[in-house]
Design a protein around this motif. Structure first.
Motif, PDB file in Angstrom:
ATOM      1  N   MET A   1      -7.644   6.186   6.391  1.00 27.78           N
ATOM      2  CA  MET A   1      -6.201   6.212   6.206  1.00 27.78           C
ATOM      3  C   MET A   1      -5.528   5.331   7.249  1.00 27.78           C
ATOM      4  O   MET A   1      -6.049   5.156   8.350  1.00 27.78           O
ATOM      5  N   ALA A   2      -4.373   4.772   6.908  1.00 28.40           N
ATOM      6  CA  ALA A   2      -3.632   3.924   7.840  1.00 28.40           C
ATOM      7  C   ALA A   2      -2.143   4.029   7.535  1.00 28.40           C
ATOM      8  O   ALA A   2      -1.741   4.327   6.406  1.00 28.40           O
ATOM      9  N   LEU A   3      -1.334   3.753   8.555  1.00 21.78           N
ATOM     10  CA  LEU A   3       0.120   3.847   8.433  1.00 21.78           C
ATOM     11  C   LEU A   3       0.769   2.480   8.530  1.00 21.78           C
ATOM     12  O   LEU A   3       0.380   1.647   9.353  1.00 21.78           O
ATOM     13  N   LEU A   4       1.801   2.263   7.696  1.00 21.24           N
ATOM     14  CA  LEU A   4       2.629   1.062   7.749  1.00 21.24           C
ATOM     15  C   LEU A   4       4.092   1.479   7.729  1.00 21.24           C
ATOM     16  O   LEU A   4       4.447   2.521   7.187  1.00 21.24           O
ATOM     17  N   SER A   5       4.942   0.631   8.300  1.00 26.17           N
ATOM     18  CA  SER A   5       6.386   0.889   8.285  1.00 26.17           C
ATOM     19  C   SER A   5       7.116  -0.400   7.980  1.00 26.17           C
ATOM     20  O   SER A   5       6.880  -1.431   8.622  1.00 26.17           O
ATOM     21  N   ALA A   6       8.012  -0.366   6.995  1.00 25.50           N
ATOM     22  CA  ALA A   6       8.660  -1.583   6.501  1.00 25.50           C
ATOM     23  C   ALA A   6       9.506  -2.278   7.563  1.00 25.50           C
ATOM     24  O   ALA A   6       9.506  -3.506   7.664  1.00 25.50           O
ATOM     25  N   HIS A   7      10.229  -1.512   8.366  1.00 26.40           N
ATOM     26  CA  HIS A   7      11.212  -2.153   9.245  1.00 26.40           C
ATOM     27  C   HIS A   7      10.582  -2.889  10.421  1.00 26.40           C
ATOM     28  O   HIS A   7      11.244  -3.679  11.092  1.00 26.40           O
ATOM     29  N   LYS A   8       9.287  -2.683  10.670  1.00 30.71           N
ATOM     30  CA  LYS A   8       8.612  -3.479  11.693  1.00 30.71           C
ATOM     31  C   LYS A   8       8.244  -4.860  11.162  1.00 30.71           C
ATOM     32  O   LYS A   8       7.936  -5.775  11.937  1.00 30.71           O
ATOM     33  N   LEU A   9       8.261  -5.009   9.836  1.00 31.19           N
ATOM     34  CA  LEU A   9       7.891  -6.257   9.183  1.00 31.19           C
ATOM     35  C   LEU A   9       9.090  -7.104   8.791  1.00 31.19           C
ATOM     36  O   LEU A   9       8.931  -8.186   8.243  1.00 31.19           O
ATOM     37  N   GLY A  10      10.287  -6.574   9.029  1.00 30.97           N
ATOM     38  CA  GLY A  10      11.478  -7.245   8.541  1.00 30.97           C
ATOM     39  C   GLY A  10      11.944  -6.694   7.217  1.00 30.97           C
ATOM     40  O   GLY A  10      12.749  -7.310   6.514  1.00 30.97           O
ATOM     41  N   GLY A  11      11.457  -5.510   6.863  1.00 29.75           N
ATOM     42  CA  GLY A  11      11.931  -4.799   5.687  1.00 29.75           C
ATOM     43  C   GLY A  11      12.988  -3.779   6.086  1.00 29.75           C
ATOM     44  O   GLY A  11      13.386  -3.713   7.256  1.00 29.75           O
ATOM     45  N   PRO A  12      13.438  -2.957   5.151  1.00 34.00           N
ATOM     46  CA  PRO A  12      14.475  -1.970   5.458  1.00 34.00           C
ATOM     47  C   PRO A  12      13.913  -0.767   6.207  1.00 34.00           C
ATOM     48  O   PRO A  12      12.709  -0.487   6.158  1.00 34.00           O
ATOM     49  N   LYS A  13      14.766  -0.059   6.884  1.00 33.87           N
ATOM     50  CA  LYS A  13      14.394   1.185   7.551  1.00 33.87           C
ATOM     51  C   LYS A  13      14.307   2.306   6.518  1.00 33.87           C
ATOM     52  O   LYS A  13      14.953   2.260   5.479  1.00 33.87           O
TER      53      LYS A  13
END
Length: 345
Positions: free
Chosen positions: A157-169
């Motif tokens: 399993m792994a975690l990603l977050s959009a706002h670290k990539l320049g996506g929305p929070k």
């Protein structure tokens, strides 16, 4: 030469134009992805396109991507599974530290940029001094900045977050290896393959997908190599003036954009405020809670004392950061340092 300079990409990255455009386009979709009519199918197609885009960033299969509100929600699965968490991991993992067969770790630390490579052992995995038979990785800071592949990592399993990539929070993903069963993050209507119920955040997911695709292009094009050069320039300029400054993690593998350094005797939060007034956005290595300074748990776990933990700041760059901005920051910081040293004399 005027205007503020943003140097806090590890907290959140500015919204990418590609993500903004994708979100604006998604606003015109009226359907619910769970509906079977044409409008619902159009919304579903948008979600699945974004799922493919996010999967492509980390080499996962689309069906392994579970959309959720962010990494903190995704980490909740650890609470039901039982996990031993490595000491420098993000609070969203550390909140679920206990006992279990899962070892959970941050692949790249948000505060220091230090990269921890899990080591395969005869009985499973070891990372950051803890071990387990199954591996869970937080790659929020690493994805899109350094090469990383979900299937090659050995993680379940792994975690990603959009706002670290320049996506929305407010949107992220839990990547779950095909064939691995997990308890539902949220029970209810069975959305996201039964793993996270609730009507999907169409706008956020569209922006997430577009940002992931753009981040993959930047990485492939070598954008972060240039960022690393600027980070090194910054640290050299600081070191020339403040020779007692300690640079955390600069002797080993780390993110290309992150400089974490401490000048003992000069509080980190004081530096953050002074740089903010000078027009630069950075972060402190320590956090304030209810008006009280809380020393950095991460730096403490790395063996640094109170004098370093309280003095640490983090400067994190991005692909849009310029060399001129880095040099302007170094000049402003060094001027503030000279004033601090004069007062302390």
């Amino acid at each position: 030469m005027s205007g503020r300079v943003y140097l806090d990409y590890n907290a959140t990255a500015p919204l990418r134009p590609e993500a903004r455009d994708a979100m604006i386009g998604a606003m015109d979709l009226v359907g619910n992805p769970s509906s079977v009519h044409a409008e619902g199918r159009a919304a579903k197609a948008l979600v699945e396109r974004a799922r493919t885009q996010v999967a492509g960033l980390v080499g996962a299969k689309p069906q392994e991507v579970v959309f959720c509100s962010g990494a903190t929600e995704g980490a909740r699965v650890l609470g039901a599974m039982g996990a031993v968490v490595e000491p420098t991991a993000h609070d969203c993992l550390w909140a679920h530290h206990g006992a279990g067969e899962v070892v959970a770790a941050g692949y790249a630390n948000s505060e220091t940029g230090v990269i921890l490579e899990p080591e395969a052992t005869e009985s499973g995995w070891q990372v950051g001094g803890v071990s387990g038979t199954r591996l869970f990785l937080d790659v929020v800071q690493a994805a899109g900045r350094v090469p990383w592949s979900f299937p090659w990592s050995g993680a379940e399993m792994a975690l990603l977050s959009a706002h670290k990539l320049g996506g929305p929070k407010g949107v992220g993903a839990l990547i779950v290896k095909q064939g691995v069963d997990i308890p539902a993050l949220q029970p209810g209507g069975g959305q996201e393959m039964g793993r996270r119920s609730g009507t999907e955040n169409i706008l956020g997911i569209a922006g997430f997908g577009a940002a992931a695709e753009a981040a993959a292009r930047d990485l492939e094009a070598g954008a972060w190599d240039r960022v690393a050069e600027f980070r090194n320039i910054l640290e050299s300029l600081i070191a020339e003036t403040a020779k007692e400054t300690i640079f955390v993690g600069n002797s080993g593998p780390r993110l290309p954009n992150t400089a974490c350094f401490a000048t003992p005797g000069w509080k980190g939060e004081t530096q953050v405020m002074q740089m903010d007034l000078a027009g630069f956005a950075i972060s402190a290595g320590s956090a304030c809670s209810s008006g009280k300074v809380r020393e950095s748990r991460v730096l403490g776990a790395m063996g640094y004392g109170t004098d370093v933990a309280r003095a640490a700041i983090r400067v994190s760059l991005g692909p849009d950061t310029t060399e001129d901005e880095v040099r302007r920051f170094a000049k402003a910081w060094c001027a503030a340092y000279e004033k601090h040293r004069a007062r302390a004399a």
